[in-house]
Design an enzyme around this catalytic site. Structure first.
Site: not given
Length: 229
Positions: A53, A56, A86-87, A104, A170-171
Site C-alpha cells: 500500500y 499504491r 470504490q477507489n 473502500h 469505470g466499474t
C-alpha cells in the site's frame, strides 16, 4: 438544486495511470488477493502488506486527475453532486469535487489495527512496522479488505435513494456490495453508465460504451443542457 449521484470505480482512475486490479495487466497478476487484501494476509506478513500500500500511495500521488474527474467537479456548478467511489485514491478531491464518499477506504489515511474507528491523516507518508496509532497499536492502511465490513455502504445506499440522476463510471458492477447500490436508485431516476467494456444492468439505463474521459464529458454536457433549459 437537483442531485446527481455518481458511482465511480477503477476505470476512471485508470486513465490517470493508476493500474486496476482486475484487468489483465492489473495488480492481482503480481500479488495474490489473499496476501495483500485480507486481514489474514496482513496477520501473516504485515510488512509486505504495508509495502504494497505504500507503493499504491506513491503511485496515486504521482497521478493527476483526468478530464473525467474534472468534468464531474465542473458539474457542481449546476447540480448537487455526490460521488460514491470504490477507489482508494483522492483524485476526485484533487479535481475539485467537494463531496466524496469512499466505500473502500482512502490511501491518505491510516488507522489503528486494534480500533477501526481511530483514523489518522497521513497524506503521502509511508506506513512502516512500528508506526503507532494514538492508542499505541500498529498503524495499518485505512482500506476495507475482503472479508471486512464496508461501513459506508449504508450512507451510500441512502444517497442513491435521493438521486435525481445517477451515473456509473469505470466499474464492472461485479463487486458487491457496491454493485447493489443501483437497486436503491428510484425507478424514475435517469441513469447513465460509462465504461469501455460491456456491462449488463437490469434496469433502463443510457449506456456509453467508451472510456471515462470521453463518456463523462458527453453525460455532463447533457445534464448541463437540461439544467439550463
Amino acid at each position: 438544486m437537483k442531485r446527481v449521484v455518481v458511482l465511480s470505480g477503477a476505470g476512471i482512475s485508470a486513465e490517470s495511470g493508476i493500474q486496476t486490479f482486475r484487468d489483465s495487466d492489473g495488480l492481482w497478476e503480481n500479488y495474490r488477493v489473499e496476501d495483500v487484501a485480507t486481514p489474514e494476509g496482513y496477520l501473516r506478513d504485515p510488512e509486505m502488506v504495508l509495502d504494497f500500500y505504500n507503493e499504491r500511495r506513491r503511485q496515486a500521488f504521482a497521478a493527476l486527475p483526468n478530464k473525467a474527474h474534472q468534468q464531474l467537479a465542473r458539474l457542481e456548478q449546476y447540480y448537487d453532486v455526490k460521488i460514491i467511489t470504490q477507489n482508494i485514491d483522492d483524485l476526485h478531491e484533487r479535481a475539485g469535487s467537494s463531496d466524496v464518499l469512499h466505500l473502500h477506504g482512502l490511501l491518505t489515511q491510516a488507522r489503528s489495527d486494534r480500533n477501526e474507528n481511530l483514523i489518522v491523516e497521513i497524506g503521502n507518508k509511508a506506513i512502516h512496522l512500528g508506526d503507532k496509532a494514538p492508542d499505541g497499536a500498529q498503524l495499518r492502511p485505512h482500506i476495507v479488505w475482503f472479508g471486512e465490513a464496508v461501513p459506508n455502504i449504508e450512507p451510500a445506499a441512502k444517497l442513491c435513494e435521493t438521486a435525481d440522476f445517477f451515473i456509473v463510471v469505470g466499474t464492472s458492477m461485479n463487486v458487491y456490495p457496491a454493485a447493489g447500490l443501483i437497486h436503491y436508485v428510484p425507478d424514475t431516476t435517469p441513469c447513465y453508465l460509462v465504461d469501455p467494456k460491456a456491462v449488463t444492468i437490469h434496469r433502463p439505463i443510457t449506456i456509453l460504451q467508451e472510456k471515462a474521459t470521453t463518456g463523462i464529458y458527453k453525460v455532463v454536457e447533457e445534464l448541463i443542457a437540461l439544467a439550463q433549459d
